[in-house]
Every structure is written in C-alpha cells, then in structure tokens.
Write an enzyme that holds these catalytic residues in place. Structure first.
Site, PDB file in Angstrom:
ATOM      1  CG  HIS A 117      -1.873   1.380   1.266  1.00 43.60           C
ATOM      2  ND1 HIS A 117      -2.554   1.384   1.324  1.00 43.60           N
ATOM      3  CD2 HIS A 117      -1.142   2.236   2.308  1.00 43.60           C
ATOM      4  CE1 HIS A 117      -3.023   2.818   1.055  1.00 43.60           C
ATOM      5  NE2 HIS A 117      -2.561   3.657   1.987  1.00 43.60           N
ATOM      6  CD  GLU A 118       2.307   3.749   3.577  1.00 44.69           C
ATOM      7  OE1 GLU A 118       2.603   4.550   3.058  1.00 44.69           O
ATOM      8  OE2 GLU A 118       0.740   3.670   4.429  1.00 44.69           O
ATOM      9  CG  HIS A 137       0.616   6.439  -0.738  1.00 43.74           C
ATOM     10  ND1 HIS A 137      -0.267   6.545  -1.035  1.00 43.74           N
ATOM     11  CD2 HIS A 137       0.187   5.589   0.000  1.00 43.74           C
ATOM     12  CE1 HIS A 137      -1.918   6.333  -0.238  1.00 43.74           C
ATOM     13  NE2 HIS A 137      -0.988   5.567   0.038  1.00 43.74           N
TER      14      HIS A 137
END
Length: 168
Positions: free
Chosen positions: A122-123, A126
């Site tokens: 997820h990170e 980004h």
C-alpha cells in the site's frame, strides 16, 4: 529548536518588505527539505534504536516487492517503536536512489509477514503513483498561498484600524 526558527522567520518578515511572503515561503521550503533529510537519519536515531532487518523470508519478500515496483530500496530497518508506544507503523524515507524502509518492532509483533507485505505494498503504491511528491508539492503551494494571504492582512492598515489599532 522552535525559538530560533520563529526568530528567523520574524526576521525574514521584517526585512522582506511587501514581498516578504516569497522569502518566507522559500525559507520554509528549504527548511522542509532539510528536515525531511535530517529527521530520519540524524534526529530519530537519537531517540530510537535502528537495527537491520534480519535475513529471512520477510526481508527477501520486501526486497522482491520493492524490485517489482522499481523502488530503489537500499536499507531495511526495524525500529524499537515499542519503547514509547504499542502503535504499529512502517515508513519510507530517502531521496532519489537512496530509499529506506523502517518497520516498527510492534508491527512485526502484531501482524503476519503477509500483512506486513500488504501494508508495504500500500505504502509503496503511494510512492509508485507519485502521491508522496504530489502531496509535498501541494503542501508547498498551499503554504505559499497561506503566507501570501497573511501578507495581505499583515500589510493592511485598514484591518488594523478596524480592530482599534492606530497607525502610530
């Protein structure tokens, strides 16, 4: 540390004339970049212990995930976040080709390796989608406008008079 920062900010405002907001914005931009660089590598290690993530399946999987996304991971750490909190976290930092990932020890205790990979996925998403840079740019634009509107109030004699302050 806040006192000298505010003192320098006020000095820039007083010396900057009608366009002081440009100088204040430039100062806060440079300060932000410096702090993004120094906090994780100089300041945080004063308060937290960083250890390299031990070799094993988790480390291999994280490097594999980073490789799939072309994330230039150079170092992978575990930080003793449990010293201050039970909060679990992970973060990335670094510029250009020198990226690092830090996992809180609490994260490693509270979730499975697959969940850690999902969180990092997820990170890293980004990062891959440019959200980190976009957020920084938008914040800098917002900050510039904020200082500009502050300058309109700061230089408005009518506003001071409306609140009962004389020009003298």
């Amino acid at each position: 540390f806040g006192g000298p920062f505010v003192a320098l900010l006020l000095k820039i405002i007083f010396a900057g004339g009608d366009k002081f907001y440009l100088y204040v914005w430039a100062f806060t931009f440079v300060f932000s970049v410096i702090m993004m660089t120094l906090v994780p590598v100089v300041i945080m290690p004063l308060f937290n212990k960083y250890e390299k993530l031990p070799d094993g399946p988790l480390k291999d999987s994280i490097y594999e995930l980073a490789g799939k996304l072309s994330f230039p991971l150079t170092k992978l750490f575990v930080m003793d976040g449990s010293k201050r909190s039970s909060h679990s976290n992970a973060f990335m930092f670094g510029f250009m080709k020198n990226k690092r990932i830090v996992l809180f020890d609490t994260l490693m205790e509270q979730v499975s390796n697959d969940e850690i990979l999902a969180i990092l996925g997820h990170e890293l998403g980004h990062w891959k989608m440019g959200h980190t840079v976009t957020n920084f740019v938008v914040t800098q634009i917002y900050t510039g406008f904020m200082f500009y509107f502050f300058s309109l109030c700061y230089n408005s004699h009518e506003l001071y008079r409306a609140f009962g302050f004389d020009d003298e």
